[in-house]
Design an enzyme around this catalytic site. Sequence first.
Site, PDB file in Angstrom:
ATOM      1  N   GLU A  71      38.958  23.717  37.467  1.00  0.00           N
ATOM      2  CA  GLU A  71      38.826  23.313  36.068  1.00  0.00           C
ATOM      3  C   GLU A  71      38.773  24.508  35.128  1.00  0.00           C
ATOM      4  OE1 GLU A  71      37.216  20.000  38.628  1.00  0.00           O
ATOM      5  OE2 GLU A  71      37.013  22.182  38.583  1.00  0.00           O
ATOM      6  N   LEU A  72      38.180  25.614  35.576  1.00  0.00           N
ATOM      7  CA  LEU A  72      38.097  26.784  34.701  1.00  0.00           C
ATOM      8  C   LEU A  72      39.482  27.352  34.417  1.00  0.00           C
ATOM      9  CD1 LEU A  72      36.341  28.783  33.159  1.00  0.00           C
ATOM     10  CD2 LEU A  72      36.194  30.158  35.250  1.00  0.00           C
ATOM     11  N   GLU A  93      43.195  48.561  49.412  1.00  0.00           N
ATOM     12  CA  GLU A  93      41.985  47.775  49.195  1.00  0.00           C
ATOM     13  C   GLU A  93      41.195  47.576  50.480  1.00  0.00           C
ATOM     14  OE1 GLU A  93      42.729  43.005  49.461  1.00  0.00           O
ATOM     15  OE2 GLU A  93      43.676  44.049  47.809  1.00  0.00           O
ATOM     16  N   CYS A 152      50.237  47.454  44.756  1.00  0.00           N
ATOM     17  CA  CYS A 152      49.937  47.224  43.345  1.00  0.00           C
ATOM     18  C   CYS A 152      48.584  47.799  42.998  1.00  0.00           C
ATOM     19  CB  CYS A 152      50.078  45.747  42.988  1.00  0.00           C
ATOM     20  SG  CYS A 152      49.207  44.601  44.053  1.00  0.00           S
ATOM     21  N   HIS A 186      51.041  41.977  34.502  1.00  0.00           N
ATOM     22  CA  HIS A 186      49.794  41.225  34.405  1.00  0.00           C
ATOM     23  C   HIS A 186      49.393  40.986  32.952  1.00  0.00           C
ATOM     24  CE1 HIS A 186      49.663  42.696  38.564  1.00  0.00           C
ATOM     25  NE2 HIS A 186      48.994  41.601  38.801  1.00  0.00           N
TER      26      HIS A 186
END
Length: 776
Positions: free
Chosen positions: A28-29, A623, A661, A712
């Site tokens: 929903e957000l 990462e 990225c 982005h």
Amino acid sequence: MATHPTAFTAVRARATVHGYPRQGPGRELKKAVEGYWAGRVDAAALHDTAAALRRDAWRRLADAGVHEVPTGDFSLYDHVLDTTVMVGAVPERHRAAVEADALDGYFAMARGTQQLPPLEMTKWFDTNYHYLVPELGPDTAFTADSTKQTGELGEALAQGHAARPVLVGPVTYLLLAKPAPGAPPGFQPLTLLDRLLPVYAEVLSDLRAAGAEWVQLDEPALVQDQPPAVLNAAARAYRELGGLADRPKLLAATYFDRVGDALPVLAKSPVEGLALDFTGPAAANLDALAAAGGLPGKRLIAGVIDGRNVWINDLERSLSTLATLLGLADRVDVAPSCSLLHVPLDATAERDVDPQVARWLAFARQKAEESVTLARGLNEGSDTIAPQLAANRSARASRAASALTRDPAVRARAAAVTAADARRPQPYAERAAAQRARLGLPLLPTTTIGSFPQTRELRTARADLRAGRIDATAYDERIATEIREVLAFQDKAGLDVLVHGEPERNDMVQYFAEQLTGYLATQHGWVQSYGTRYVRPPILAGDISRPEPMTVAWTAYAQSHTERPVKGMLTGPVTMLAWSFVRDDQPLADTARQVALALRDEVGDLEAAGTAVIQVDEPALRETLPLRTADRAEYLAWATEAFRLTTAGVRADTQIHTHMCYAEFGDIMAAIEQLDADVISLEAARSRMQVADELAAAGYAHAVGPGVYDIHSPRVPDVEEIAALLRKGLAAIPAERLWVNPDCGLKTRGWAEVRTSLEHLVEAAQRVRAERAGGQ
């Protein structure tokens, strides 16, 4: 492990969590925020949706038995950006926008506008969550704005919950920041600590006035190897904050790894509590805490449940750890190891998963329930949770014995791998010459990273196929039409190396996971990657193999419709692990080798079908780098071997690309070289070509495509902006080795902005080529 209940009569352990997923059960957000951006939802409705999601999350936690809910961890976009607002560190270029409209200015910092570049974005430690990087300089003036923090605390208290505000700690905030544009060379944001601490003091005072008994200050940066200057800064920060008269009780929290030299710093500081991770490599915190004499007089929140993976916890082992910790702190509470932001919301929503396998899974809701169970066992003795312990023991035994987890043929093939299998026989210079002859590309060749916009029509077609409203033939016709349209645009725009656009792919990991043995896909397992970008990481449950080709047919179809080379597009083995929930019952290196061998088969089939350029994306290589330096060499050895094992079987004239990225690449330059890719493309637009300078400084000698278009952000870069970035790149990388491409794939962008941006990209490349031909 039966424990006599009377051993726990004085214990009042409580269950809590550091944070909870923000999106809601139906995302929903995401829908509300994107609706606001599109003008379909007004600010009041957006805030109402956010408040409802917070209310429902707190209620679920409280109903499960969680005694103290977190506040302040909820965010419309990113919690580090929220901290930037809290301390008034809005960049100069965004101040007018923020003053004109705080909400629109907030999103402008996150996404940019046509006139305003956004803040840089990078990975949150070794997770796949992205945060907005603060920009700080010598002239940064901090001012406190605790509106969000006190408001959300007030909501929770009004609803009857015991609540603990959670803030990014001041030391971690400064260590995550970068020097603002124009800052003098060598400027370190940590030098602003003394200027920042009074602002934190004001926020803490406001929270105390709003009813906070405890406030958590997250300092995950302290689990990294930090020099004495940083440890001294942390000691000073918590000495000052702990010495405030008007403040709540303070809890300093670390997670993701062992705390190391920072443990005595935090333990000796005048804060009332610590939160420590006791999972994975952070299990070493138990011995370190015992050796340091424990935490007498302090509260300990013990993170004994893995907050980053989806497997059920070993409750008996955790209960044993907690029993040991009882003698090391004044009060021991139970929690997952970190915020549950990094796992999906509720495993019970996965009704398509085999019930046998479903027993093995614990998402955020289940991890909160595990915390409650362990707290009860700690308080009342293990006999009181005997049914839960028995069910947990049975489920773990079921997983260990399952045929899903082991394939003898896969294991035999992995065991037979030799060093030669992971090494291309020709050196780069020889390969580059053969590839130039085969491909005939111009100077500064242009390409994209792989994906093109995933339109509503494509998503609808995928949903229609799943629901049976169309058959496979109709779906394939829709995909074929999209591929032809994407190719026609690229040909007309003048791009040199094309892609088929990946219209058939739902996600760069999930698409492959659904075609490999050993993986499980979820239907509702959404996890936030950044902003409104959510992904459904597949679950890597067993041994991996590739039953049949996965990408060859569509790649060959695309190549048949253009004379220009079309890249074959694959996701690399490390990223397949990093963006999945991996099995925890064998070393990651073993799993990576299995995935690499499956992908090697796909690379071989692409080459056999005539594909001259094959891209194997590894955006997660950086990462997944361990946070502690001592653990990195082993990781990088198996990670780079897995990539080479995937790609080393091709001919010299087949060009291997890879892509990474948003991340910090400076400390993995040697590993990038060890990948032995012919071309590497990396994010560079937001960081203004920083990575090109780093590669040049490291002596990197292969071809590079530093991104010149930030995908982005919705803004469209103009031709001269891209050309200026190219000229900056050429100052570090020779033109013979420089490629021109966006930062990342284009699937999240709209066609209007993509079309114009790529046309500008091609025009900029042509302009810079002409400048070089003219001797400028």
